[in-house]
Design an enzyme around this catalytic site. Sequence first.
Site, PDB file in Angstrom:
ATOM      1  N   LYS A   1       0.820  -1.219   0.000  1.00 40.85           N
ATOM      2  CA  LYS A   1       0.000   0.000   0.000  1.00 40.85           C
ATOM      3  C   LYS A   1       0.846   1.258   0.000  1.00 40.85           C
ATOM      4  O   LYS A   1       0.454   2.271  -0.560  1.00 40.85           O
ATOM      5  CB  LYS A   1      -0.944   0.020   1.207  1.00 40.85           C
ATOM      6  CG  LYS A   1      -2.120  -0.925   1.073  1.00 40.85           C
ATOM      7  CD  LYS A   1      -3.194  -0.557   2.077  1.00 40.85           C
ATOM      8  CE  LYS A   1      -4.424  -1.437   1.930  1.00 40.85           C
ATOM      9  NZ  LYS A   1      -5.404  -1.170   3.011  1.00 40.85           N
TER      10      LYS A   1
ATOM     11  N   LYS B   1     -11.168  -4.792  -4.002  1.00 36.96           N
ATOM     12  CA  LYS B   1     -12.029  -3.634  -4.259  1.00 36.96           C
ATOM     13  C   LYS B   1     -11.226  -2.446  -4.761  1.00 36.96           C
ATOM     14  O   LYS B   1     -11.780  -1.507  -5.307  1.00 36.96           O
ATOM     15  CB  LYS B   1     -12.854  -3.267  -3.021  1.00 36.96           C
ATOM     16  CG  LYS B   1     -12.150  -3.269  -1.700  1.00 36.96           C
ATOM     17  CD  LYS B   1     -13.173  -3.052  -0.555  1.00 36.96           C
ATOM     18  CE  LYS B   1     -12.798  -3.795   0.689  1.00 36.96           C
ATOM     19  NZ  LYS B   1     -13.740  -3.811   1.761  1.00 36.96           N
TER      20      LYS B   1
ATOM     21  N   LYS C   1      -4.880 -10.990  -6.324  1.00 37.06           N
ATOM     22  CA  LYS C   1      -6.145 -11.286  -5.622  1.00 37.06           C
ATOM     23  C   LYS C   1      -7.243 -10.334  -6.096  1.00 37.06           C
ATOM     24  O   LYS C   1      -6.969  -9.204  -6.501  1.00 37.06           O
ATOM     25  CB  LYS C   1      -5.964 -11.246  -4.108  1.00 37.06           C
ATOM     26  CG  LYS C   1      -5.911  -9.877  -3.519  1.00 37.06           C
ATOM     27  CD  LYS C   1      -6.167  -9.883  -2.006  1.00 37.06           C
ATOM     28  CE  LYS C   1      -6.217  -8.434  -1.559  1.00 37.06           C
ATOM     29  NZ  LYS C   1      -6.565  -8.168  -0.201  1.00 37.06           N
TER      30      LYS C   1
HETATM   31  P1  AMP Z   1     -10.827  -6.026   3.324  1.00 35.59           P
HETATM   32  O1  AMP Z   1     -11.784  -5.775   2.222  1.00 35.59           O
HETATM   33  O2  AMP Z   1      -9.412  -5.884   2.899  1.00 35.59           O
HETATM   34  O3  AMP Z   1     -11.153  -5.286   4.592  1.00 35.59           O
HETATM   35  O4  AMP Z   1     -11.004  -7.570   3.660  1.00 35.59           O
HETATM   36  C1  AMP Z   1     -12.070  -8.067   4.427  1.00 35.59           C
HETATM   37  C2  AMP Z   1     -12.006  -9.573   4.525  1.00 35.59           C
HETATM   38  O5  AMP Z   1     -12.166 -10.166   3.225  1.00 35.59           O
HETATM   39  C3  AMP Z   1     -10.663 -10.116   5.058  1.00 35.59           C
HETATM   40  O6  AMP Z   1     -10.930 -11.240   5.873  1.00 35.59           O
HETATM   41  C4  AMP Z   1      -9.936 -10.508   3.811  1.00 35.59           C
HETATM   42  O7  AMP Z   1      -8.974 -11.516   4.057  1.00 35.59           O
HETATM   43  C5  AMP Z   1     -11.080 -11.036   2.949  1.00 35.59           C
HETATM   44  N1  AMP Z   1     -10.753 -10.918   1.512  1.00 35.59           N
HETATM   45  C6  AMP Z   1     -10.522  -9.776   0.822  1.00 35.59           C
HETATM   46  N2  AMP Z   1     -10.241 -10.051  -0.476  1.00 35.59           N
HETATM   47  C7  AMP Z   1     -10.292 -11.409  -0.600  1.00 35.59           C
HETATM   48  C8  AMP Z   1     -10.090 -12.326  -1.696  1.00 35.59           C
HETATM   49  N3  AMP Z   1      -9.788 -11.892  -2.912  1.00 35.59           N
HETATM   50  N4  AMP Z   1     -10.229 -13.648  -1.447  1.00 35.59           N
HETATM   51  C9  AMP Z   1     -10.550 -14.109  -0.206  1.00 35.59           C
HETATM   52  N5  AMP Z   1     -10.744 -13.293   0.859  1.00 35.59           N
HETATM   53  C10 AMP Z   1     -10.622 -11.969   0.677  1.00 35.59           C
END
Ligand code: AMP
Length: 346
Positions: free
Chosen positions: A123, A209, A206
């Site tokens: 980041k 968003k 991965k």
């Molecule tokens: P975040 O959107 O970064 O706050 O992630 C929220 C949750 O979603 C966390 O537990 C991440 O590990 C999971 N997560 C985000 N992107 C992925 C992805 N591409 N595959 C699996 N889990 C994800």
Amino acid sequence: MSEPVQTPQTFSTRIFSGIQPSGGMTLGNYLGALKRFSELQDRGVETIYCVVDLHAITVWQDPSKLRHQTREIAAAFLASGIDPKRSILFNQSQVTVHAELAWIFNCVARIGWMYRMTQFKDKAGKNAENSSLGLLAYPSLMAADILAYKATHVPVGEDQKQHLELTRDIAIKFNHDYGVNFFPVTEPLIEGAATRVMSLRDGSKKMSKSDPSDQSRINLTDDADTIAAKIRKARTDPEPLPETAEGLATRPEAKNLVNIYAALSGQSLESVVAEFAGAQFGSFKPRLVDLAVEKLGPITAEMSRLMADPAEIDRILGNGAARAEAIARPHMDEVYDLVGMIRARR
Ligand code: AMP
Ligand code: TRP
């Protein structure tokens, strides 16, 4: 999830997890996090879920968008089965213990631990000196989120593994420095077919968003036509689907689509491979579209129904915050005491 949740001795089982309101929700968030959050709730363990707005501002967020996104993530939790009576659902900034305990942890953790975090490196990019101090201290706040509740298990996607190791290190160092067994050494729960859902455009990245290409992800707000178009255009290779799961090892894009199918349908990767062995993507993709629309459609519809009444969402978050505070505040009082702070009656 098949494995029983094992609890370290002396701490009772409590699940905590969080999601940042830094944009819309993707299929990755749903499969890697939300879907499993409601499964854990339905197993009857104590579950606390948090929209981590303080984490979101470690990178710039427009204030009015942040408010909207916070409600949207809350709506996604509710639409995917989180029941605010059985789970505690709230936004982080309403429970000030998170920020207070993060400060204590900033003084327990070492700067070097923070610099080693791959999420910080990704980041912060090339201009790390210009990133916010909060972005560097991010894992300390995450440890505070979890340990404010003495949570024993944290369900997350694969990308959060390193942060959870750091949470363990902070708990161990705090316990050691103050000579107590106060914080549990939290276990990550990283399980299932979809702990790392990949981009639809590039099987080595991965699904995220924050990816500049909207074609790379399925958003929980996408309608059926958009989902169908994105899956149809998803990158694959010219080979038919293999006879065994091992045949996917060197085919990241193909493996990703099969994993998504497995996770959405609740089947194992092996049984999906067995079902589609030898099939062309031309016949597999329409089946995946139907499945994705069938599973995500009701969630999208429920999210937009909930978003029509923001006051109700705010009320749910406020109630959740009061219940969260009731657990975290006594822990924080004990921490102040252990650290040597005077707490005079007023
Ligand atoms: P975040 O959107 O970064 O706050 O992630 C929220 C949750 O979603 C966390 O537990 C991440 O590990 C999971 N997560 C985000 N992107 C992925 C992805 N591409 N595959 C699996 N889990 C994800
Ligand atoms: N860092 C997590 C992410 O980006 C979000 C998060 C913040 C979190 N605090 C947490 C996840 C506590 C689990 C537990 O996905």
